[in-house]
Design a protein around this motif. Structure first.
Motif, PDB file in Angstrom:
ATOM      1  N   THR A  63       0.845  -1.194   0.000  1.00  0.00           N
ATOM      2  CA  THR A  63       0.000   0.000   0.000  1.00  0.00           C
ATOM      3  C   THR A  63       0.881   1.245   0.000  1.00  0.00           C
ATOM      4  OG1 THR A  63      -0.079  -0.023   2.411  1.00  0.00           O
ATOM      5  CG2 THR A  63      -1.853  -1.176   1.257  1.00  0.00           C
ATOM      6  N   PRO A  64       0.315   2.400  -0.316  1.00  0.00           N
ATOM      7  CA  PRO A  64       1.113   3.641  -0.327  1.00  0.00           C
ATOM      8  C   PRO A  64       1.719   3.976   1.037  1.00  0.00           C
ATOM      9  CG  PRO A  64      -0.966   3.980  -1.457  1.00  0.00           C
ATOM     10  CD  PRO A  64      -1.022   2.623  -0.852  1.00  0.00           C
ATOM     11  N   PHE A  65       1.085   3.588   2.121  1.00  0.00           N
ATOM     12  CA  PHE A  65       1.630   3.869   3.453  1.00  0.00           C
ATOM     13  C   PHE A  65       2.995   3.215   3.628  1.00  0.00           C
ATOM     14  CE2 PHE A  65       2.306   2.340   7.789  1.00  0.00           C
ATOM     15  CZ  PHE A  65       2.352   3.549   8.462  1.00  0.00           C
ATOM     16  N   TRP A  66       3.091   1.925   3.309  1.00  0.00           N
ATOM     17  CA  TRP A  66       4.349   1.211   3.495  1.00  0.00           C
ATOM     18  C   TRP A  66       5.394   1.667   2.482  1.00  0.00           C
ATOM     19  CZ3 TRP A  66       5.099  -0.741   7.930  1.00  0.00           C
ATOM     20  CH2 TRP A  66       4.035  -1.236   8.671  1.00  0.00           C
ATOM     21  N   ILE A  71      10.508   4.580   1.764  1.00  0.00           N
ATOM     22  CA  ILE A  71      11.215   5.703   1.143  1.00  0.00           C
ATOM     23  C   ILE A  71      11.756   6.645   2.210  1.00  0.00           C
ATOM     24  CG2 ILE A  71      10.896   7.762  -0.294  1.00  0.00           C
ATOM     25  CD1 ILE A  71       8.962   6.065  -2.002  1.00  0.00           C
ATOM     26  N   ALA A  72      10.967   6.909   3.261  1.00  0.00           N
ATOM     27  CA  ALA A  72      11.434   7.777   4.347  1.00  0.00           C
ATOM     28  C   ALA A  72      12.612   7.140   5.075  1.00  0.00           C
ATOM     29  CB  ALA A  72      10.292   8.053   5.327  1.00  0.00           C
ATOM     30  N   GLY A  73      12.566   5.852   5.314  1.00  0.00           N
ATOM     31  CA  GLY A  73      13.689   5.168   5.974  1.00  0.00           C
ATOM     32  C   GLY A  73      14.960   5.241   5.148  1.00  0.00           C
ATOM     33  N   VAL A  74      14.846   5.002   3.843  1.00  0.00           N
ATOM     34  CA  VAL A  74      16.016   5.082   2.968  1.00  0.00           C
ATOM     35  C   VAL A  74      16.546   6.508   2.933  1.00  0.00           C
ATOM     36  CG1 VAL A  74      16.767   4.887   0.548  1.00  0.00           C
ATOM     37  CG2 VAL A  74      15.392   3.081   1.582  1.00  0.00           C
ATOM     38  N   GLY A  75      15.656   7.483   2.942  1.00  0.00           N
ATOM     39  CA  GLY A  75      16.082   8.892   2.945  1.00  0.00           C
ATOM     40  C   GLY A  75      16.819   9.260   4.216  1.00  0.00           C
ATOM     41  N   ILE A  76      16.363   8.784   5.350  1.00  0.00           N
ATOM     42  CA  ILE A  76      17.032   9.081   6.622  1.00  0.00           C
ATOM     43  C   ILE A  76      18.417   8.445   6.661  1.00  0.00           C
ATOM     44  CG2 ILE A  76      16.930   8.625   9.104  1.00  0.00           C
ATOM     45  CD1 ILE A  76      13.890   9.011   8.891  1.00  0.00           C
ATOM     46  N   VAL A  77      18.518   7.208   6.211  1.00  0.00           N
ATOM     47  CA  VAL A  77      19.817   6.540   6.187  1.00  0.00           C
ATOM     48  C   VAL A  77      20.770   7.269   5.240  1.00  0.00           C
ATOM     49  CG1 VAL A  77      21.003   4.417   5.471  1.00  0.00           C
ATOM     50  CG2 VAL A  77      18.936   4.295   6.877  1.00  0.00           C
ATOM     51  N   ALA A  78      20.284   7.693   4.067  1.00  0.00           N
ATOM     52  CA  ALA A  78      21.127   8.415   3.109  1.00  0.00           C
ATOM     53  C   ALA A  78      21.551   9.765   3.681  1.00  0.00           C
ATOM     54  CB  ALA A  78      20.372   8.607   1.792  1.00  0.00           C
ATOM     55  N   PHE A  79      20.675  10.434   4.398  1.00  0.00           N
ATOM     56  CA  PHE A  79      21.020  11.726   4.994  1.00  0.00           C
ATOM     57  C   PHE A  79      22.149  11.569   6.006  1.00  0.00           C
ATOM     58  CE2 PHE A  79      20.499  14.719   8.520  1.00  0.00           C
ATOM     59  CZ  PHE A  79      20.713  15.913   7.845  1.00  0.00           C
ATOM     60  N   TYR A  80      22.047  10.576   6.872  1.00  0.00           N
ATOM     61  CA  TYR A  80      23.105  10.372   7.866  1.00  0.00           C
ATOM     62  C   TYR A  80      24.418   9.907   7.238  1.00  0.00           C
ATOM     63  CZ  TYR A  80      20.289  11.290  11.951  1.00  0.00           C
ATOM     64  OH  TYR A  80      19.542  11.907  12.899  1.00  0.00           O
ATOM     65  N   LYS A  81      24.309   9.164   6.133  1.00  0.00           N
ATOM     66  CA  LYS A  81      25.527   8.669   5.501  1.00  0.00           C
ATOM     67  C   LYS A  81      26.250   9.781   4.753  1.00  0.00           C
ATOM     68  CE  LYS A  81      27.283   5.095   2.525  1.00  0.00           C
ATOM     69  NZ  LYS A  81      27.901   4.027   3.239  1.00  0.00           N
ATOM     70  N   PHE A  82      25.501  10.630   4.061  1.00  0.00           N
ATOM     71  CA  PHE A  82      26.116  11.650   3.217  1.00  0.00           C
ATOM     72  C   PHE A  82      26.037  13.046   3.809  1.00  0.00           C
ATOM     73  CE2 PHE A  82      24.683   8.275   0.280  1.00  0.00           C
ATOM     74  CZ  PHE A  82      25.932   7.859  -0.138  1.00  0.00           C
TER      75      PHE A  82
END
Length: 168
Positions: A63-66, A71-82
């Motif tokens: 569903t769109p929620f998951w 996408i939000a989880g991947v974005g947070i991980v990418a933000f902390y990494k870069f």
């Protein structure tokens, strides 16, 4: 056998027999086993059941929620990494340092609080340890006035000129 039971058996034999048969059939499982298998094929459930509840959006993972959660989880991980190094030249660090109170102000306030706390604890100890002055009560204070300077042995000189007797 008691007389009442014997009389009951003689007077009502048919009713007693039918009661015994019903009790025996209810307690017996052999009387109904041969018919049970024959009726099993013909048995139909006549109950009406409600339809199943619809599946909520949290129960299915496509569903769109998951999708947004992943996408939000991947974005947070990418933000902390870069993200840039934690130095003072980043925009976020500059904003936080501009809105914070200077450390000297907090140091002065803490020292003032320390001084006032020490003064308050000294006053508390002073009040807790305070005792009234010791008062010597004599049973016969008039004896001090009866003192004679004469007939004293050598070396003992007691001056009571400044002693004042208080009268209560």
């Amino acid at each position: 056998m008691s007389l009442a039971r014997a009389a009951g058996a003689v007077l009502r034999p048919t009713q007693r027999a039918s009661t015994t048969l019903v009790q025996r059939r209810a307690a017996s499982s052999h009387a109904h086993e041969e018919h049970h298998e024959e009726h099993h094929e013909e048995y139909h459930d006549s109950n009406v059941y409600e339809p199943e509840a619809p599946i909520s959006r949290f129960q299915v993972f496509n569903t769109p929620f998951w999708r947004r959660a992943v996408i939000a989880g991947v974005g947070i991980v990418a933000f902390y990494k870069f993200a840039p190094e934690p130095t003072n030249d980043t925009a976020l660090a500059k904003y936080i340092s501009s809105t914070m109170t200077a450390p000297e102000v907090w140091r002065d306030a803490s020292f003032k609080h320390l001084v006032l706390s020490a003064k308050g604890s000294e006053e508390t100890l002073l009040m807790a340890d305070a005792k009234p002055p010791v008062v010597h009560r004599y049973r016969f204070p008039q004896r001090l006035e009866q003192y004679s300077p004469h007939a004293q042995p050598v070396g003992i000189s007691l001056k009571v000129d400044d002693v004042v007797v208080k009268r209560d």
